[in-house]
Design a protein around this motif. Structure first.
Motif, short mmCIF file in Angstrom:
data_model
loop_
_atom_site.label_atom_id
_atom_site.label_comp_id
_atom_site.label_asym_id
_atom_site.label_seq_id
_atom_site.Cartn_x
_atom_site.Cartn_y
_atom_site.Cartn_z
N ILE A 25 0.84 -1.21 0.00
CA ILE A 25 0.00 0.00 0.00
C ILE A 25 0.87 1.25 0.00
CG2 ILE A 25 -1.75 1.29 1.28
CD1 ILE A 25 -2.83 -1.39 2.27
N LEU A 26 2.01 1.21 0.68
CA LEU A 26 2.94 2.35 0.62
C LEU A 26 3.39 2.59 -0.82
CD1 LEU A 26 5.24 1.94 3.77
CD2 LEU A 26 3.64 3.81 3.29
N SER A 27 3.68 1.52 -1.54
CA SER A 27 4.07 1.66 -2.95
C SER A 27 2.91 2.17 -3.79
CB SER A 27 4.56 0.31 -3.48
OG SER A 27 5.68 -0.15 -2.76
N PHE A 28 1.71 1.69 -3.50
CA PHE A 28 0.50 2.17 -4.17
C PHE A 28 0.36 3.67 -3.97
CE2 PHE A 28 -3.92 3.46 -3.69
CZ PHE A 28 -4.51 2.99 -4.86
N LEU A 29 0.54 4.14 -2.75
CA LEU A 29 0.40 5.56 -2.45
C LEU A 29 1.51 6.39 -3.09
CD1 LEU A 29 -0.71 5.41 1.30
CD2 LEU A 29 -2.11 5.99 -0.69
N ALA A 30 2.68 5.80 -3.26
CA ALA A 30 3.78 6.53 -3.91
C ALA A 30 3.41 6.87 -5.36
CB ALA A 30 5.06 5.70 -3.87
N LEU A 31 2.89 5.89 -6.11
CA LEU A 31 2.49 6.18 -7.48
C LEU A 31 1.21 7.01 -7.53
CD1 LEU A 31 3.23 3.02 -9.66
CD2 LEU A 31 4.43 5.20 -9.54
N LEU A 32 0.35 6.85 -6.54
CA LEU A 32 -0.83 7.71 -6.46
C LEU A 32 -0.41 9.16 -6.30
CD1 LEU A 32 -4.05 7.33 -6.14
CD2 LEU A 32 -3.60 7.88 -3.75
N SER A 33 0.57 9.39 -5.42
CA SER A 33 1.07 10.74 -5.21
C SER A 33 1.72 11.30 -6.47
CB SER A 33 2.09 10.73 -4.06
OG SER A 33 2.61 12.02 -3.83
N ALA A 34 2.36 10.44 -7.25
CA ALA A 34 3.02 10.90 -8.47
C ALA A 34 2.03 11.41 -9.51
CB ALA A 34 3.86 9.77 -9.06
N SER A 35 0.88 10.72 -9.66
CA SER A 35 -0.01 10.98 -10.80
C SER A 35 -1.34 11.61 -10.43
CB SER A 35 -0.27 9.65 -11.54
OG SER A 35 0.93 9.06 -11.95
N LEU A 36 -1.61 11.84 -9.18
CA LEU A 36 -2.92 12.36 -8.79
C LEU A 36 -3.17 13.76 -9.35
CD1 LEU A 36 -5.17 11.08 -7.02
CD2 LEU A 36 -4.38 12.51 -5.13
N ILE A 37 -2.11 14.52 -9.57
CA ILE A 37 -2.23 15.88 -10.05
C ILE A 37 -2.48 15.95 -11.56
CG2 ILE A 37 0.25 16.11 -10.47
CD1 ILE A 37 -2.18 18.83 -9.17
N THR A 38 -2.33 14.85 -12.28
CA THR A 38 -2.40 14.88 -13.75
C THR A 38 -3.67 15.52 -14.30
OG1 THR A 38 -1.01 12.90 -13.81
CG2 THR A 38 -2.22 13.45 -15.81
#
Length: 243
Positions: A69-82
């Motif tokens: 889930i930490l890894s999931f949130l890392a990529l979520l944080s990367a692309s949520l602003i798109t």
């Protein structure tokens, strides 16, 4: 040599060849622990009950879930602003291409972070690296939402990627710490699917966040979620690296 003699030679060779049962007995006499199919476990666990290889499956699954889930949130944080690039570009007074750097720089720094943090974790342990980097990554995500200029935003996003992207590279090492070679295909698959899903669902979620709140919350939301999981990680996940 006639057929009868050849058959006798094969019978002698088969008699000399050790059976699977004999192989297992030899391995047991050598002190090796075996997997369910009778092959020696790889790697061989120690006699220490604190060895991650000796943990109960339930404990391993909890650690696997939190790291995934930490890894999931890392990529979520990367692309949520798109989905919010247009209002973000208006705020920072830049075109869409320079605005997209807030995502690409995060991913670049997350990739480079593995070169630095994985060797550090091999010396000082996985847990201290997770605790330090995830906390700083969450703080940098919140700082990105509060940035007041283009330069500040890019700087915070670089730091966000360098610290917050650590679980993307360290998670696979953690899986290898806890599971035997014959188990890793399944559990590495669970980790990988969870990881890549973050990047896939982020633009969908980010669109609703930008519509109902503001683009700032595309940084605040992952910071809040990561901070909550970080606290749970601190309280529940032990060290997985053995000496």
């Amino acid at each position: 040599m006639d057929e009868m003699e050849k058959g006798q030679v094969r019978d002698v060779e088969d008699a000399d060849r050790p059976t699977d049962s004999e192989d297992r007995n030899d391995a047991a006499r050598a002190g090796l622990r075996l997997d369910p199919s009778g092959l020696p476990l790889s790697p061989q666990p120690s006699s220490d009950p604190m060895d991650p290889l000796n943990w109960k499956l339930s404990v391993k699954l909890v650690v696997l879930a939190e790291v995934s889930i930490l890894s999931f949130l890392a990529l979520l944080s990367a692309s949520l602003i798109t989905p919010a690039f247009v209002p973000l570009s208006e705020f920072v007074h830049r075109g869409l291409v320079p605005t997209a750097y807030v995502t690409s720089l995060f991913i670049l720094c997350a990739g480079l972070s593995t070169i630095f943090w994985n060797p550090v974790s091999n010396v000082y342990g996985r847990r201290p690296v997770y605790i330090l980097t995830v906390a700083v990554g969450a703080a940098m995500s919140a700082a990105s939402g509060a940035a007041r200029s283009y330069g500040q935003l890019l700087a915070f996003r670089c730091l966000n990627g360098f610290f917050g992207g650590v679980p993307l590279g360290l998670g696979s090492a953690t899986v290898c710490d806890m599971f035997f070679a014959h188990e890793r295909g399944l559990y590495m698959g669970v980790y990988t699917v969870t990881l890549i899903t973050g990047g896939h669902v982020a633009p969908i979620i980010g669109g609703y966040i930008e519509r109902d709140l503001t683009w700032h919350w595309c940084f605040y939301v992952p910071a809040i979620l990561t901070g909550a999981l970080w606290l749970l990680f601190v309280l529940t996940v032990p060290e997985t690296l053995t000496c």
